[in-house]
Enzyme design. Structure first.
Site, PDB file in Angstrom:
ATOM      1  N   ASP A 121       0.688  -1.094   0.137  1.00 13.18           N
ATOM      2  CA  ASP A 121       0.021  -0.024  -0.088  1.00 13.18           C
ATOM      3  C   ASP A 121       0.824   1.313  -0.025  1.00 13.18           C
ATOM      4  OD1 ASP A 121      -2.235   1.565  -0.086  1.00 13.18           O
ATOM      5  OD2 ASP A 121      -2.829   1.027   2.091  1.00 13.18           O
ATOM      6  N   ILE A 122       1.882   1.247  -1.124  1.00 12.71           N
ATOM      7  CA  ILE A 122       2.777   2.468  -1.058  1.00 12.71           C
ATOM      8  C   ILE A 122       1.848   3.567  -1.535  1.00 12.71           C
ATOM      9  CG2 ILE A 122       4.669   3.514  -2.205  1.00 12.71           C
ATOM     10  CD1 ILE A 122       5.187   1.777   0.449  1.00 12.71           C
TER      11      ILE A 122
END
Length: 294
Positions: A121-122
């Site tokens: 979930d960058i």
């Protein structure tokens, strides 16, 4: 500050400034799983103190606490996330900020990947930054182990749609460093051009934006994608000519432009264009490794 799964408050003590991240138990199993993944991942990284965490560009977890109504993480405080930081008056250029992000967060990803962890979930919301420009990776609630496959009973959707690698929009459930490379590339591009590159309101619309911006997947990439559970979503698009249903006038008015045109308009230099093209690939096999990306 309130996020999807938790709220964050600031606590100042004589010794330090902490961020208290609170997960409410009333939100049920999904929030519990998010909390458990975050704690498990940060413990696995085994960062000894805040200085060690800062060196590796990872948020530091100092302690956890459970109340009758919530789960709480006590973390190092950062003044902003990257999205909020971009709203402040800037003393640096977009190019310099983008490359500072790429360098620092690549180091963080190398560290977590070396521990067998994929962040998943960058995005600008999950990159923390202080007033000196020091960045770290936060929010590990979507993290997975390398090649970990979701069990059928789990329905959690990983990642933030605008930064999600295309394979996960087609139902793929195996996680690898390439997962984070796509998100790194999407965020890097956003910093360079001044806005998110892909802003789909649904998974299908997001796929359509990928097709129009990146071009259709090559035959080889389509063969690679054939194992994805929802590969048939490609049937919604003309794989021979994604713009075949648009006349020239409609195309000119379309807000979605090919990647090269977007980068040219933003005066992105050639080396960065090459880097972006190799991070934002349909093919997992062709996508740059973190070593090449940094």
């Amino acid at each position: 500050m309130i996020g999807t799964f938790a709220s964050v408050t600031k606590e100042v003590t004589p010794e330090s400034t902490l961020a208290i991240k609170t997960y409410s138990k009333q939100h049920g199993k999904l929030v519990l799983e998010h909390y458990q993944r975050e704690v498990k991942t940060l413990k696995r990284l085994d960062l000894k103190d805040a200085n060690s965490a800062k060196e590796h560009h990872i948020v530091y977890l100092s302690s956890i606490h459970e109340t009758p109504s919530s789960y709480q993480l006590f973390l190092t405080w950062y003044d902003y996330n990257l999205r909020l930081y971009l709203e402040q008056p800037q003393t640096t250029t977009r190019h310099a900020l983008a490359h500072s992000f790429l360098q620092q967060i690549s180091q963080g990803l190398l560290f977590i990947h070396s521990h067998g962890i994929i962040h998943c979930d960058i995005s600008p919301d999950n990159i923390l930054i202080d007033t000196n420009g020091n960045m770290c990776i936060g929010d590990f609630g979507c993290s997975r182990m390398i090649n970990e496959e979701d069990q059928p009973i789990q329905n959690e959707v990983i990642g933030t749609r605008w930064y999600k690698a295309p394979e996960y929009l087609f139902g793929y459930k195996m996680y690898a460093p390439s997962t984070d490379i796509w998100s790194l590339g999407a965020t890097f591009t956003e910093l360079l051009i001044g806005k998110p590159l892909f802003q789909g309101n649904s998974d299908l619309e997001q796929i359509g934006l990928y097709v129009k911006t990146l071009g259709v997947p090559s035959k080889q990439a389509q063969k690679e994608m054939s194992i994805y559970p929802d590969a048939n979503k490609l049937n919604f698009f003309d794989m021979d000519d994604p713009d075949s249903d648009m006349d020239d006038e409609e195309y000119e008015e379309s807000p979605v432009k090919p990647l090269e045109e977007v980068l040219e308009h933003a005066n992105v230099d050639m080396n960065d264009r090459i880097l972006i093209r190799n991070m934002l690939t349909w093919s997992i096999k062709d996508r740059f490794t973190i070593e090449k990306a940094s």
